[in-house]
Design a protein around this motif. Structure first.
Motif, PDB file in Angstrom:
ATOM      1  N   VAL A  19       0.923  -1.031   0.006  1.00  0.00           N
ATOM      2  CA  VAL A  19      -0.054  -0.002  -0.039  1.00  0.00           C
ATOM      3  C   VAL A  19       0.852   1.221   0.004  1.00  0.00           C
ATOM      4  N   GLU A  22       3.274   6.340  -3.210  1.00  0.00           N
ATOM      5  CA  GLU A  22       4.898   6.760  -3.595  1.00  0.00           C
ATOM      6  C   GLU A  22       5.267   5.204  -4.338  1.00  0.00           C
ATOM      7  N   THR A  28       9.149   5.409  -4.832  1.00  0.00           N
ATOM      8  CA  THR A  28       9.715   4.593  -3.932  1.00  0.00           C
ATOM      9  C   THR A  28       9.845   3.033  -4.800  1.00  0.00           C
ATOM     10  N   ALA A  29      10.765   2.330  -4.438  1.00  0.00           N
ATOM     11  CA  ALA A  29      10.677   0.903  -5.205  1.00  0.00           C
ATOM     12  C   ALA A  29      10.041  -0.015  -4.252  1.00  0.00           C
ATOM     13  N   ASP A  30       9.224  -1.135  -4.568  1.00  0.00           N
ATOM     14  CA  ASP A  30       8.593  -1.941  -3.617  1.00  0.00           C
ATOM     15  C   ASP A  30       9.838  -2.870  -3.282  1.00  0.00           C
ATOM     16  N   ASN A  32       9.934  -4.267   0.039  1.00  0.00           N
ATOM     17  CA  ASN A  32       9.226  -4.760   0.964  1.00  0.00           C
ATOM     18  C   ASN A  32       8.799  -6.321   0.562  1.00  0.00           C
ATOM     19  N   GLY A  76       2.550  -1.476   4.591  1.00  0.00           N
ATOM     20  CA  GLY A  76       2.602   0.029   4.468  1.00  0.00           C
ATOM     21  C   GLY A  76       1.316   0.735   5.320  1.00  0.00           C
ATOM     22  N   GLY A  79       1.641   3.658  10.338  1.00  0.00           N
ATOM     23  CA  GLY A  79       1.812   4.678  11.226  1.00  0.00           C
ATOM     24  C   GLY A  79       0.495   5.529  11.803  1.00  0.00           C
ATOM     25  N   ASP A  84      -2.498   7.161   7.259  1.00  0.00           N
ATOM     26  CA  ASP A  84      -2.151   5.562   7.589  1.00  0.00           C
ATOM     27  C   ASP A  84      -3.339   5.163   7.718  1.00  0.00           C
ATOM     28  N   PRO A 159       4.489  -2.659   8.870  1.00  0.00           N
ATOM     29  CA  PRO A 159       4.668  -1.148   8.863  1.00  0.00           C
ATOM     30  C   PRO A 159       5.674  -1.297   7.318  1.00  0.00           C
ATOM     31  N   GLY A 160       5.358  -0.363   6.764  1.00  0.00           N
ATOM     32  CA  GLY A 160       6.128  -0.202   5.576  1.00  0.00           C
ATOM     33  C   GLY A 160       7.625   0.425   5.573  1.00  0.00           C
ATOM     34  N   VAL A 161       8.117   1.024   6.752  1.00  0.00           N
ATOM     35  CA  VAL A 161       9.410   1.398   6.578  1.00  0.00           C
ATOM     36  C   VAL A 161      10.258   0.090   6.610  1.00  0.00           C
ATOM     37  N   PRO A 162      11.145   0.020   5.760  1.00  0.00           N
ATOM     38  CA  PRO A 162      12.014  -1.270   5.292  1.00  0.00           C
ATOM     39  C   PRO A 162      12.765  -1.646   6.766  1.00  0.00           C
TER      40      PRO A 162
HETATM   41  P1  ATP Z   1       5.197   5.421   9.276  1.00  0.00           P
HETATM   42  O1  ATP Z   1       4.903   5.265  10.631  1.00  0.00           O
HETATM   43  O2  ATP Z   1       6.420   5.752   8.631  1.00  0.00           O
HETATM   44  O3  ATP Z   1       4.128   6.215   8.545  1.00  0.00           O
HETATM   45  P2  ATP Z   1       3.975   3.292   7.762  1.00  0.00           P
HETATM   46  O4  ATP Z   1       3.680   1.652   8.247  1.00  0.00           O
HETATM   47  O5  ATP Z   1       2.685   4.035   7.724  1.00  0.00           O
HETATM   48  O6  ATP Z   1       5.023   3.894   8.409  1.00  0.00           O
HETATM   49  P3  ATP Z   1       4.267   3.984   5.103  1.00  0.00           P
HETATM   50  O7  ATP Z   1       3.736   5.286   5.565  1.00  0.00           O
HETATM   51  O8  ATP Z   1       3.325   3.426   4.137  1.00  0.00           O
HETATM   52  O9  ATP Z   1       4.605   2.958   6.419  1.00  0.00           O
HETATM   53  O10 ATP Z   1       5.518   4.061   4.594  1.00  0.00           O
HETATM   54  C1  ATP Z   1       6.860   4.661   5.462  1.00  0.00           C
HETATM   55  C2  ATP Z   1       8.028   4.417   4.557  1.00  0.00           C
HETATM   56  O11 ATP Z   1       8.435   3.328   4.094  1.00  0.00           O
HETATM   57  C3  ATP Z   1       7.913   5.371   3.461  1.00  0.00           C
HETATM   58  O12 ATP Z   1       9.126   6.220   3.445  1.00  0.00           O
HETATM   59  C4  ATP Z   1       7.808   4.421   2.194  1.00  0.00           C
HETATM   60  O13 ATP Z   1       8.138   5.002   1.204  1.00  0.00           O
HETATM   61  C5  ATP Z   1       8.526   3.305   2.760  1.00  0.00           C
HETATM   62  N1  ATP Z   1       7.904   2.180   2.045  1.00  0.00           N
HETATM   63  C6  ATP Z   1       6.649   1.668   2.246  1.00  0.00           C
HETATM   64  N2  ATP Z   1       6.429   0.674   1.623  1.00  0.00           N
HETATM   65  C7  ATP Z   1       7.400   0.130   0.952  1.00  0.00           C
HETATM   66  C8  ATP Z   1       7.557  -0.846   0.291  1.00  0.00           C
HETATM   67  N3  ATP Z   1       6.764  -1.681  -0.243  1.00  0.00           N
HETATM   68  N4  ATP Z   1       8.782  -1.003  -0.188  1.00  0.00           N
HETATM   69  C9  ATP Z   1       9.758  -0.213   0.223  1.00  0.00           C
HETATM   70  N5  ATP Z   1       9.608   1.062   1.024  1.00  0.00           N
HETATM   71  C10 ATP Z   1       8.618   1.203   1.501  1.00  0.00           C
END
Ligand code: ATP
Ligand code: MG
Length: 439
Positions: A19, A22, A28-30, A32, A76, A79, A84, A159-162
């Motif tokens: 999700v 970006e 941002t490349a996927d 994850n 993703g 947060g 989010d 979570p999205g943060v790698p």
């Molecule tokens: P946060 O607490 O930072 O908001 P989150 O779980 O809500 O974390 P996101 O907001 O979706 O995650 O993304 C946080 C960061 O991780 C962003 O910099 C995003 O570009 C990166 N990110 C999200 N999904 C992926 C993915 N599939 N592959 C690589 N990086 C990703």
């Protein structure tokens, strides 16, 4: 969207939903999804990955692509900011309410206060989850992984943060294994190779693959080169394991010489261990890579035991003044030449006082090439206590990839020199890039 149908296989299907606007827009490349797959170690059949924007109906449509019985991983949007919304979207898709885990909330609040954060309102949001899921603690950040059954599937939210995702994956995989969702890792063999193009390597494997089509074969590009993996089915019976061993022995004959590791180990770490084991030290003279080699070496923790430093000798004057390259060599042969590469490595070793020194001087592109020295022409030299080696490579790619190939090649050359008998050429028998057919 990439999807592959494997309904016949009896290993569980894996459906991933990444999700983030970006990701969809290419900012941002996927990475994850790939990490999730690697962590699951071939114990699942990847059936599809969907990248969707941060919108409820898109997430629901992405989830609708999954089938009952499958493992569904959503990354993703976990947060605590208003954008989010993955928790809400998944709860709505599953038709369950959001519940709050009071213990998790208290724990997150305590962690926030311990770090001097007065306003811990975010903890309430991060302690919410679709009813039926349970949290697994995130030690890198705050949002936990959420795991459990929803709509006849096993759902994992990450979570999205790698770095956070990576930190959580071992616990997630252990949880899935405990519940029998994911089988134990499939018996497999891995070869991590450097210095050869993908197509060339695949061709080397082809005769073995033809004899062992029952094994699961995969190849993928890495920052160092190409990895090759063969696997038997999870819980394979002894005859299948014997075939895996036999295929591995044949493959070793064909690609063993270009293999730097047979386990998930990085080339910079392998080189560091080889230097350490021999009481050797390294210094670098970098022209076209301008510090990338030193950075790669020092990425490995503990590098100060073996790495002394070096010189970014981009300009001829720096090659001359800092590393003692004779002016006439630079003038007559050019900065990208065997003589200069050798002088750089020898000068670097002497001035830095290391046992080994690597030098890289090349034309990364896009400009600067000529008929005689096309873009990609790169001299790599290695000075050791016993000898001075140099080799011209013709890397086939663009500026950034040519520079990365130079770093990987230099490190692999050093590795080969360290493990080879003293004085023997550390190079492959030929520069495989010059003839590489893409890949
Ligand atoms: P946060 O607490 O930072 O908001 P989150 O779980 O809500 O974390 P996101 O907001 O979706 O995650 O993304 C946080 C960061 O991780 C962003 O910099 C995003 O570009 C990166 N990110 C999200 N999904 C992926 C993915 N599939 N592959 C690589 N990086 C990703
Ligand atoms: Mg976010």
């Amino acid at each position: 969207m990439a999807a592959r149908d494997d309904s016949a296989a009896n290993t569980p299907g894996l459906w991933q939903v990444a999700v983030g606007d970006e990701l969809l827009e290419g900012r941002t490349a996927d990475t994850n999804s790939r990490r999730v797959q690697l962590a699951l170690g071939g114990g699942v059949r990847a059936r599809g990955i969907v990248v969707v924007p941060d919108r409820a109906e898109a997430v629901a449509a992405g989830l609708d692509g999954s089938r009952p019985g499958e493992l569904v991983v959503i990354t993703g949007g976990l947060g605590s900011t208003p954008d989010d919304l993955t928790r809400e979207m998944v709860a709505a898709w599953a038709g369950v309410p959001l519940t709050t885990d009071a213990r998790l909330q208290a724990e997150l609040e305590a962690r926030g206060r311990a770090r001097g954060i007065a306003d811990v309102a975010w903890a309430k949001r991060q302690a919410q989850m679709p009813a039926g899921l349970e949290p697994l603690t995130n030690r890198v950040g705050s949002a936990p992984a959420l795991v459990g059954p929803l709509r006849d599937r096993t759902v994992v939210m990450l979570p999205g943060v790698p770095a956070e995702l990576e930190g959580l994956l071992p616990d997630v995989v252990a949880w899935l294994r405990r519940r029998g969702v994911v089988p134990p890792p499939a018996p497999a063999r891995l070869w991590r190779t450097a210095q050869r193009a993908e197509l060339a390597l695949v061709r080397s494997c082809e005769p073995v693959r033809e004899r062992y089509p029952d094994l699961d074969w995969s190849w993928w590009l890495t920052r160092w080169g190409v990895d090759v993996r063969i696997a038997a089915a999870p819980a394979a019976p002894p005859p299948a394991l014997a075939r895996l061993d036999a295929a591995a022995a044949e493959l070793e004959q064909r690609i063993g010489a270009t293999t730097f590791a047979r386990a998930p180990e990085e080339l910079n770490v392998v080189v560091q261990e080889a230097l350490l084991a021999r009481g050797a030290t390294l210094a670098v003279a970098e022209s076209c890579t301008a510090g990338l080699l030193g950075a790669a070496v020092t990425e490995a923790a503990g590098s100060s035991e073996v790495f002394l430093g070096g010189v970014i000798c981009y300009a001829d004057a720096v090659k001359r003044d800092q590393l003692g390259v004779p002016e006439d060599l630079l003038y007559k042969r050019g900065a990208v030449s065997e003589a200069v590469a050798r002088a750089l490595a020898a000068g670097c070793r002497e001035r830095c006082g290391s046992t080994h020194a690597l030098a890289i001087t090349g034309i990364a592109g896009p400009g600067g090439g000529s008929a005689e020295k096309p873009v990609g022409t790169t001299w790599i030299a290695l000075a050791t206590p016993a000898a001075l080696f140099a080799r011209c490579h013709r890397f086939p790619s663009n500026r950034s990839h040519n520079r990365r190939l130079a770093v990987a090649t230099a490190l692999d050359v050093l590795r080969r020199a360290l493990v080879a008998p003293a004085g023997r050429e550390p190079w492959l028998s030929e520069d495989t890039w010059a003839r590489s057919e893409g890949g």
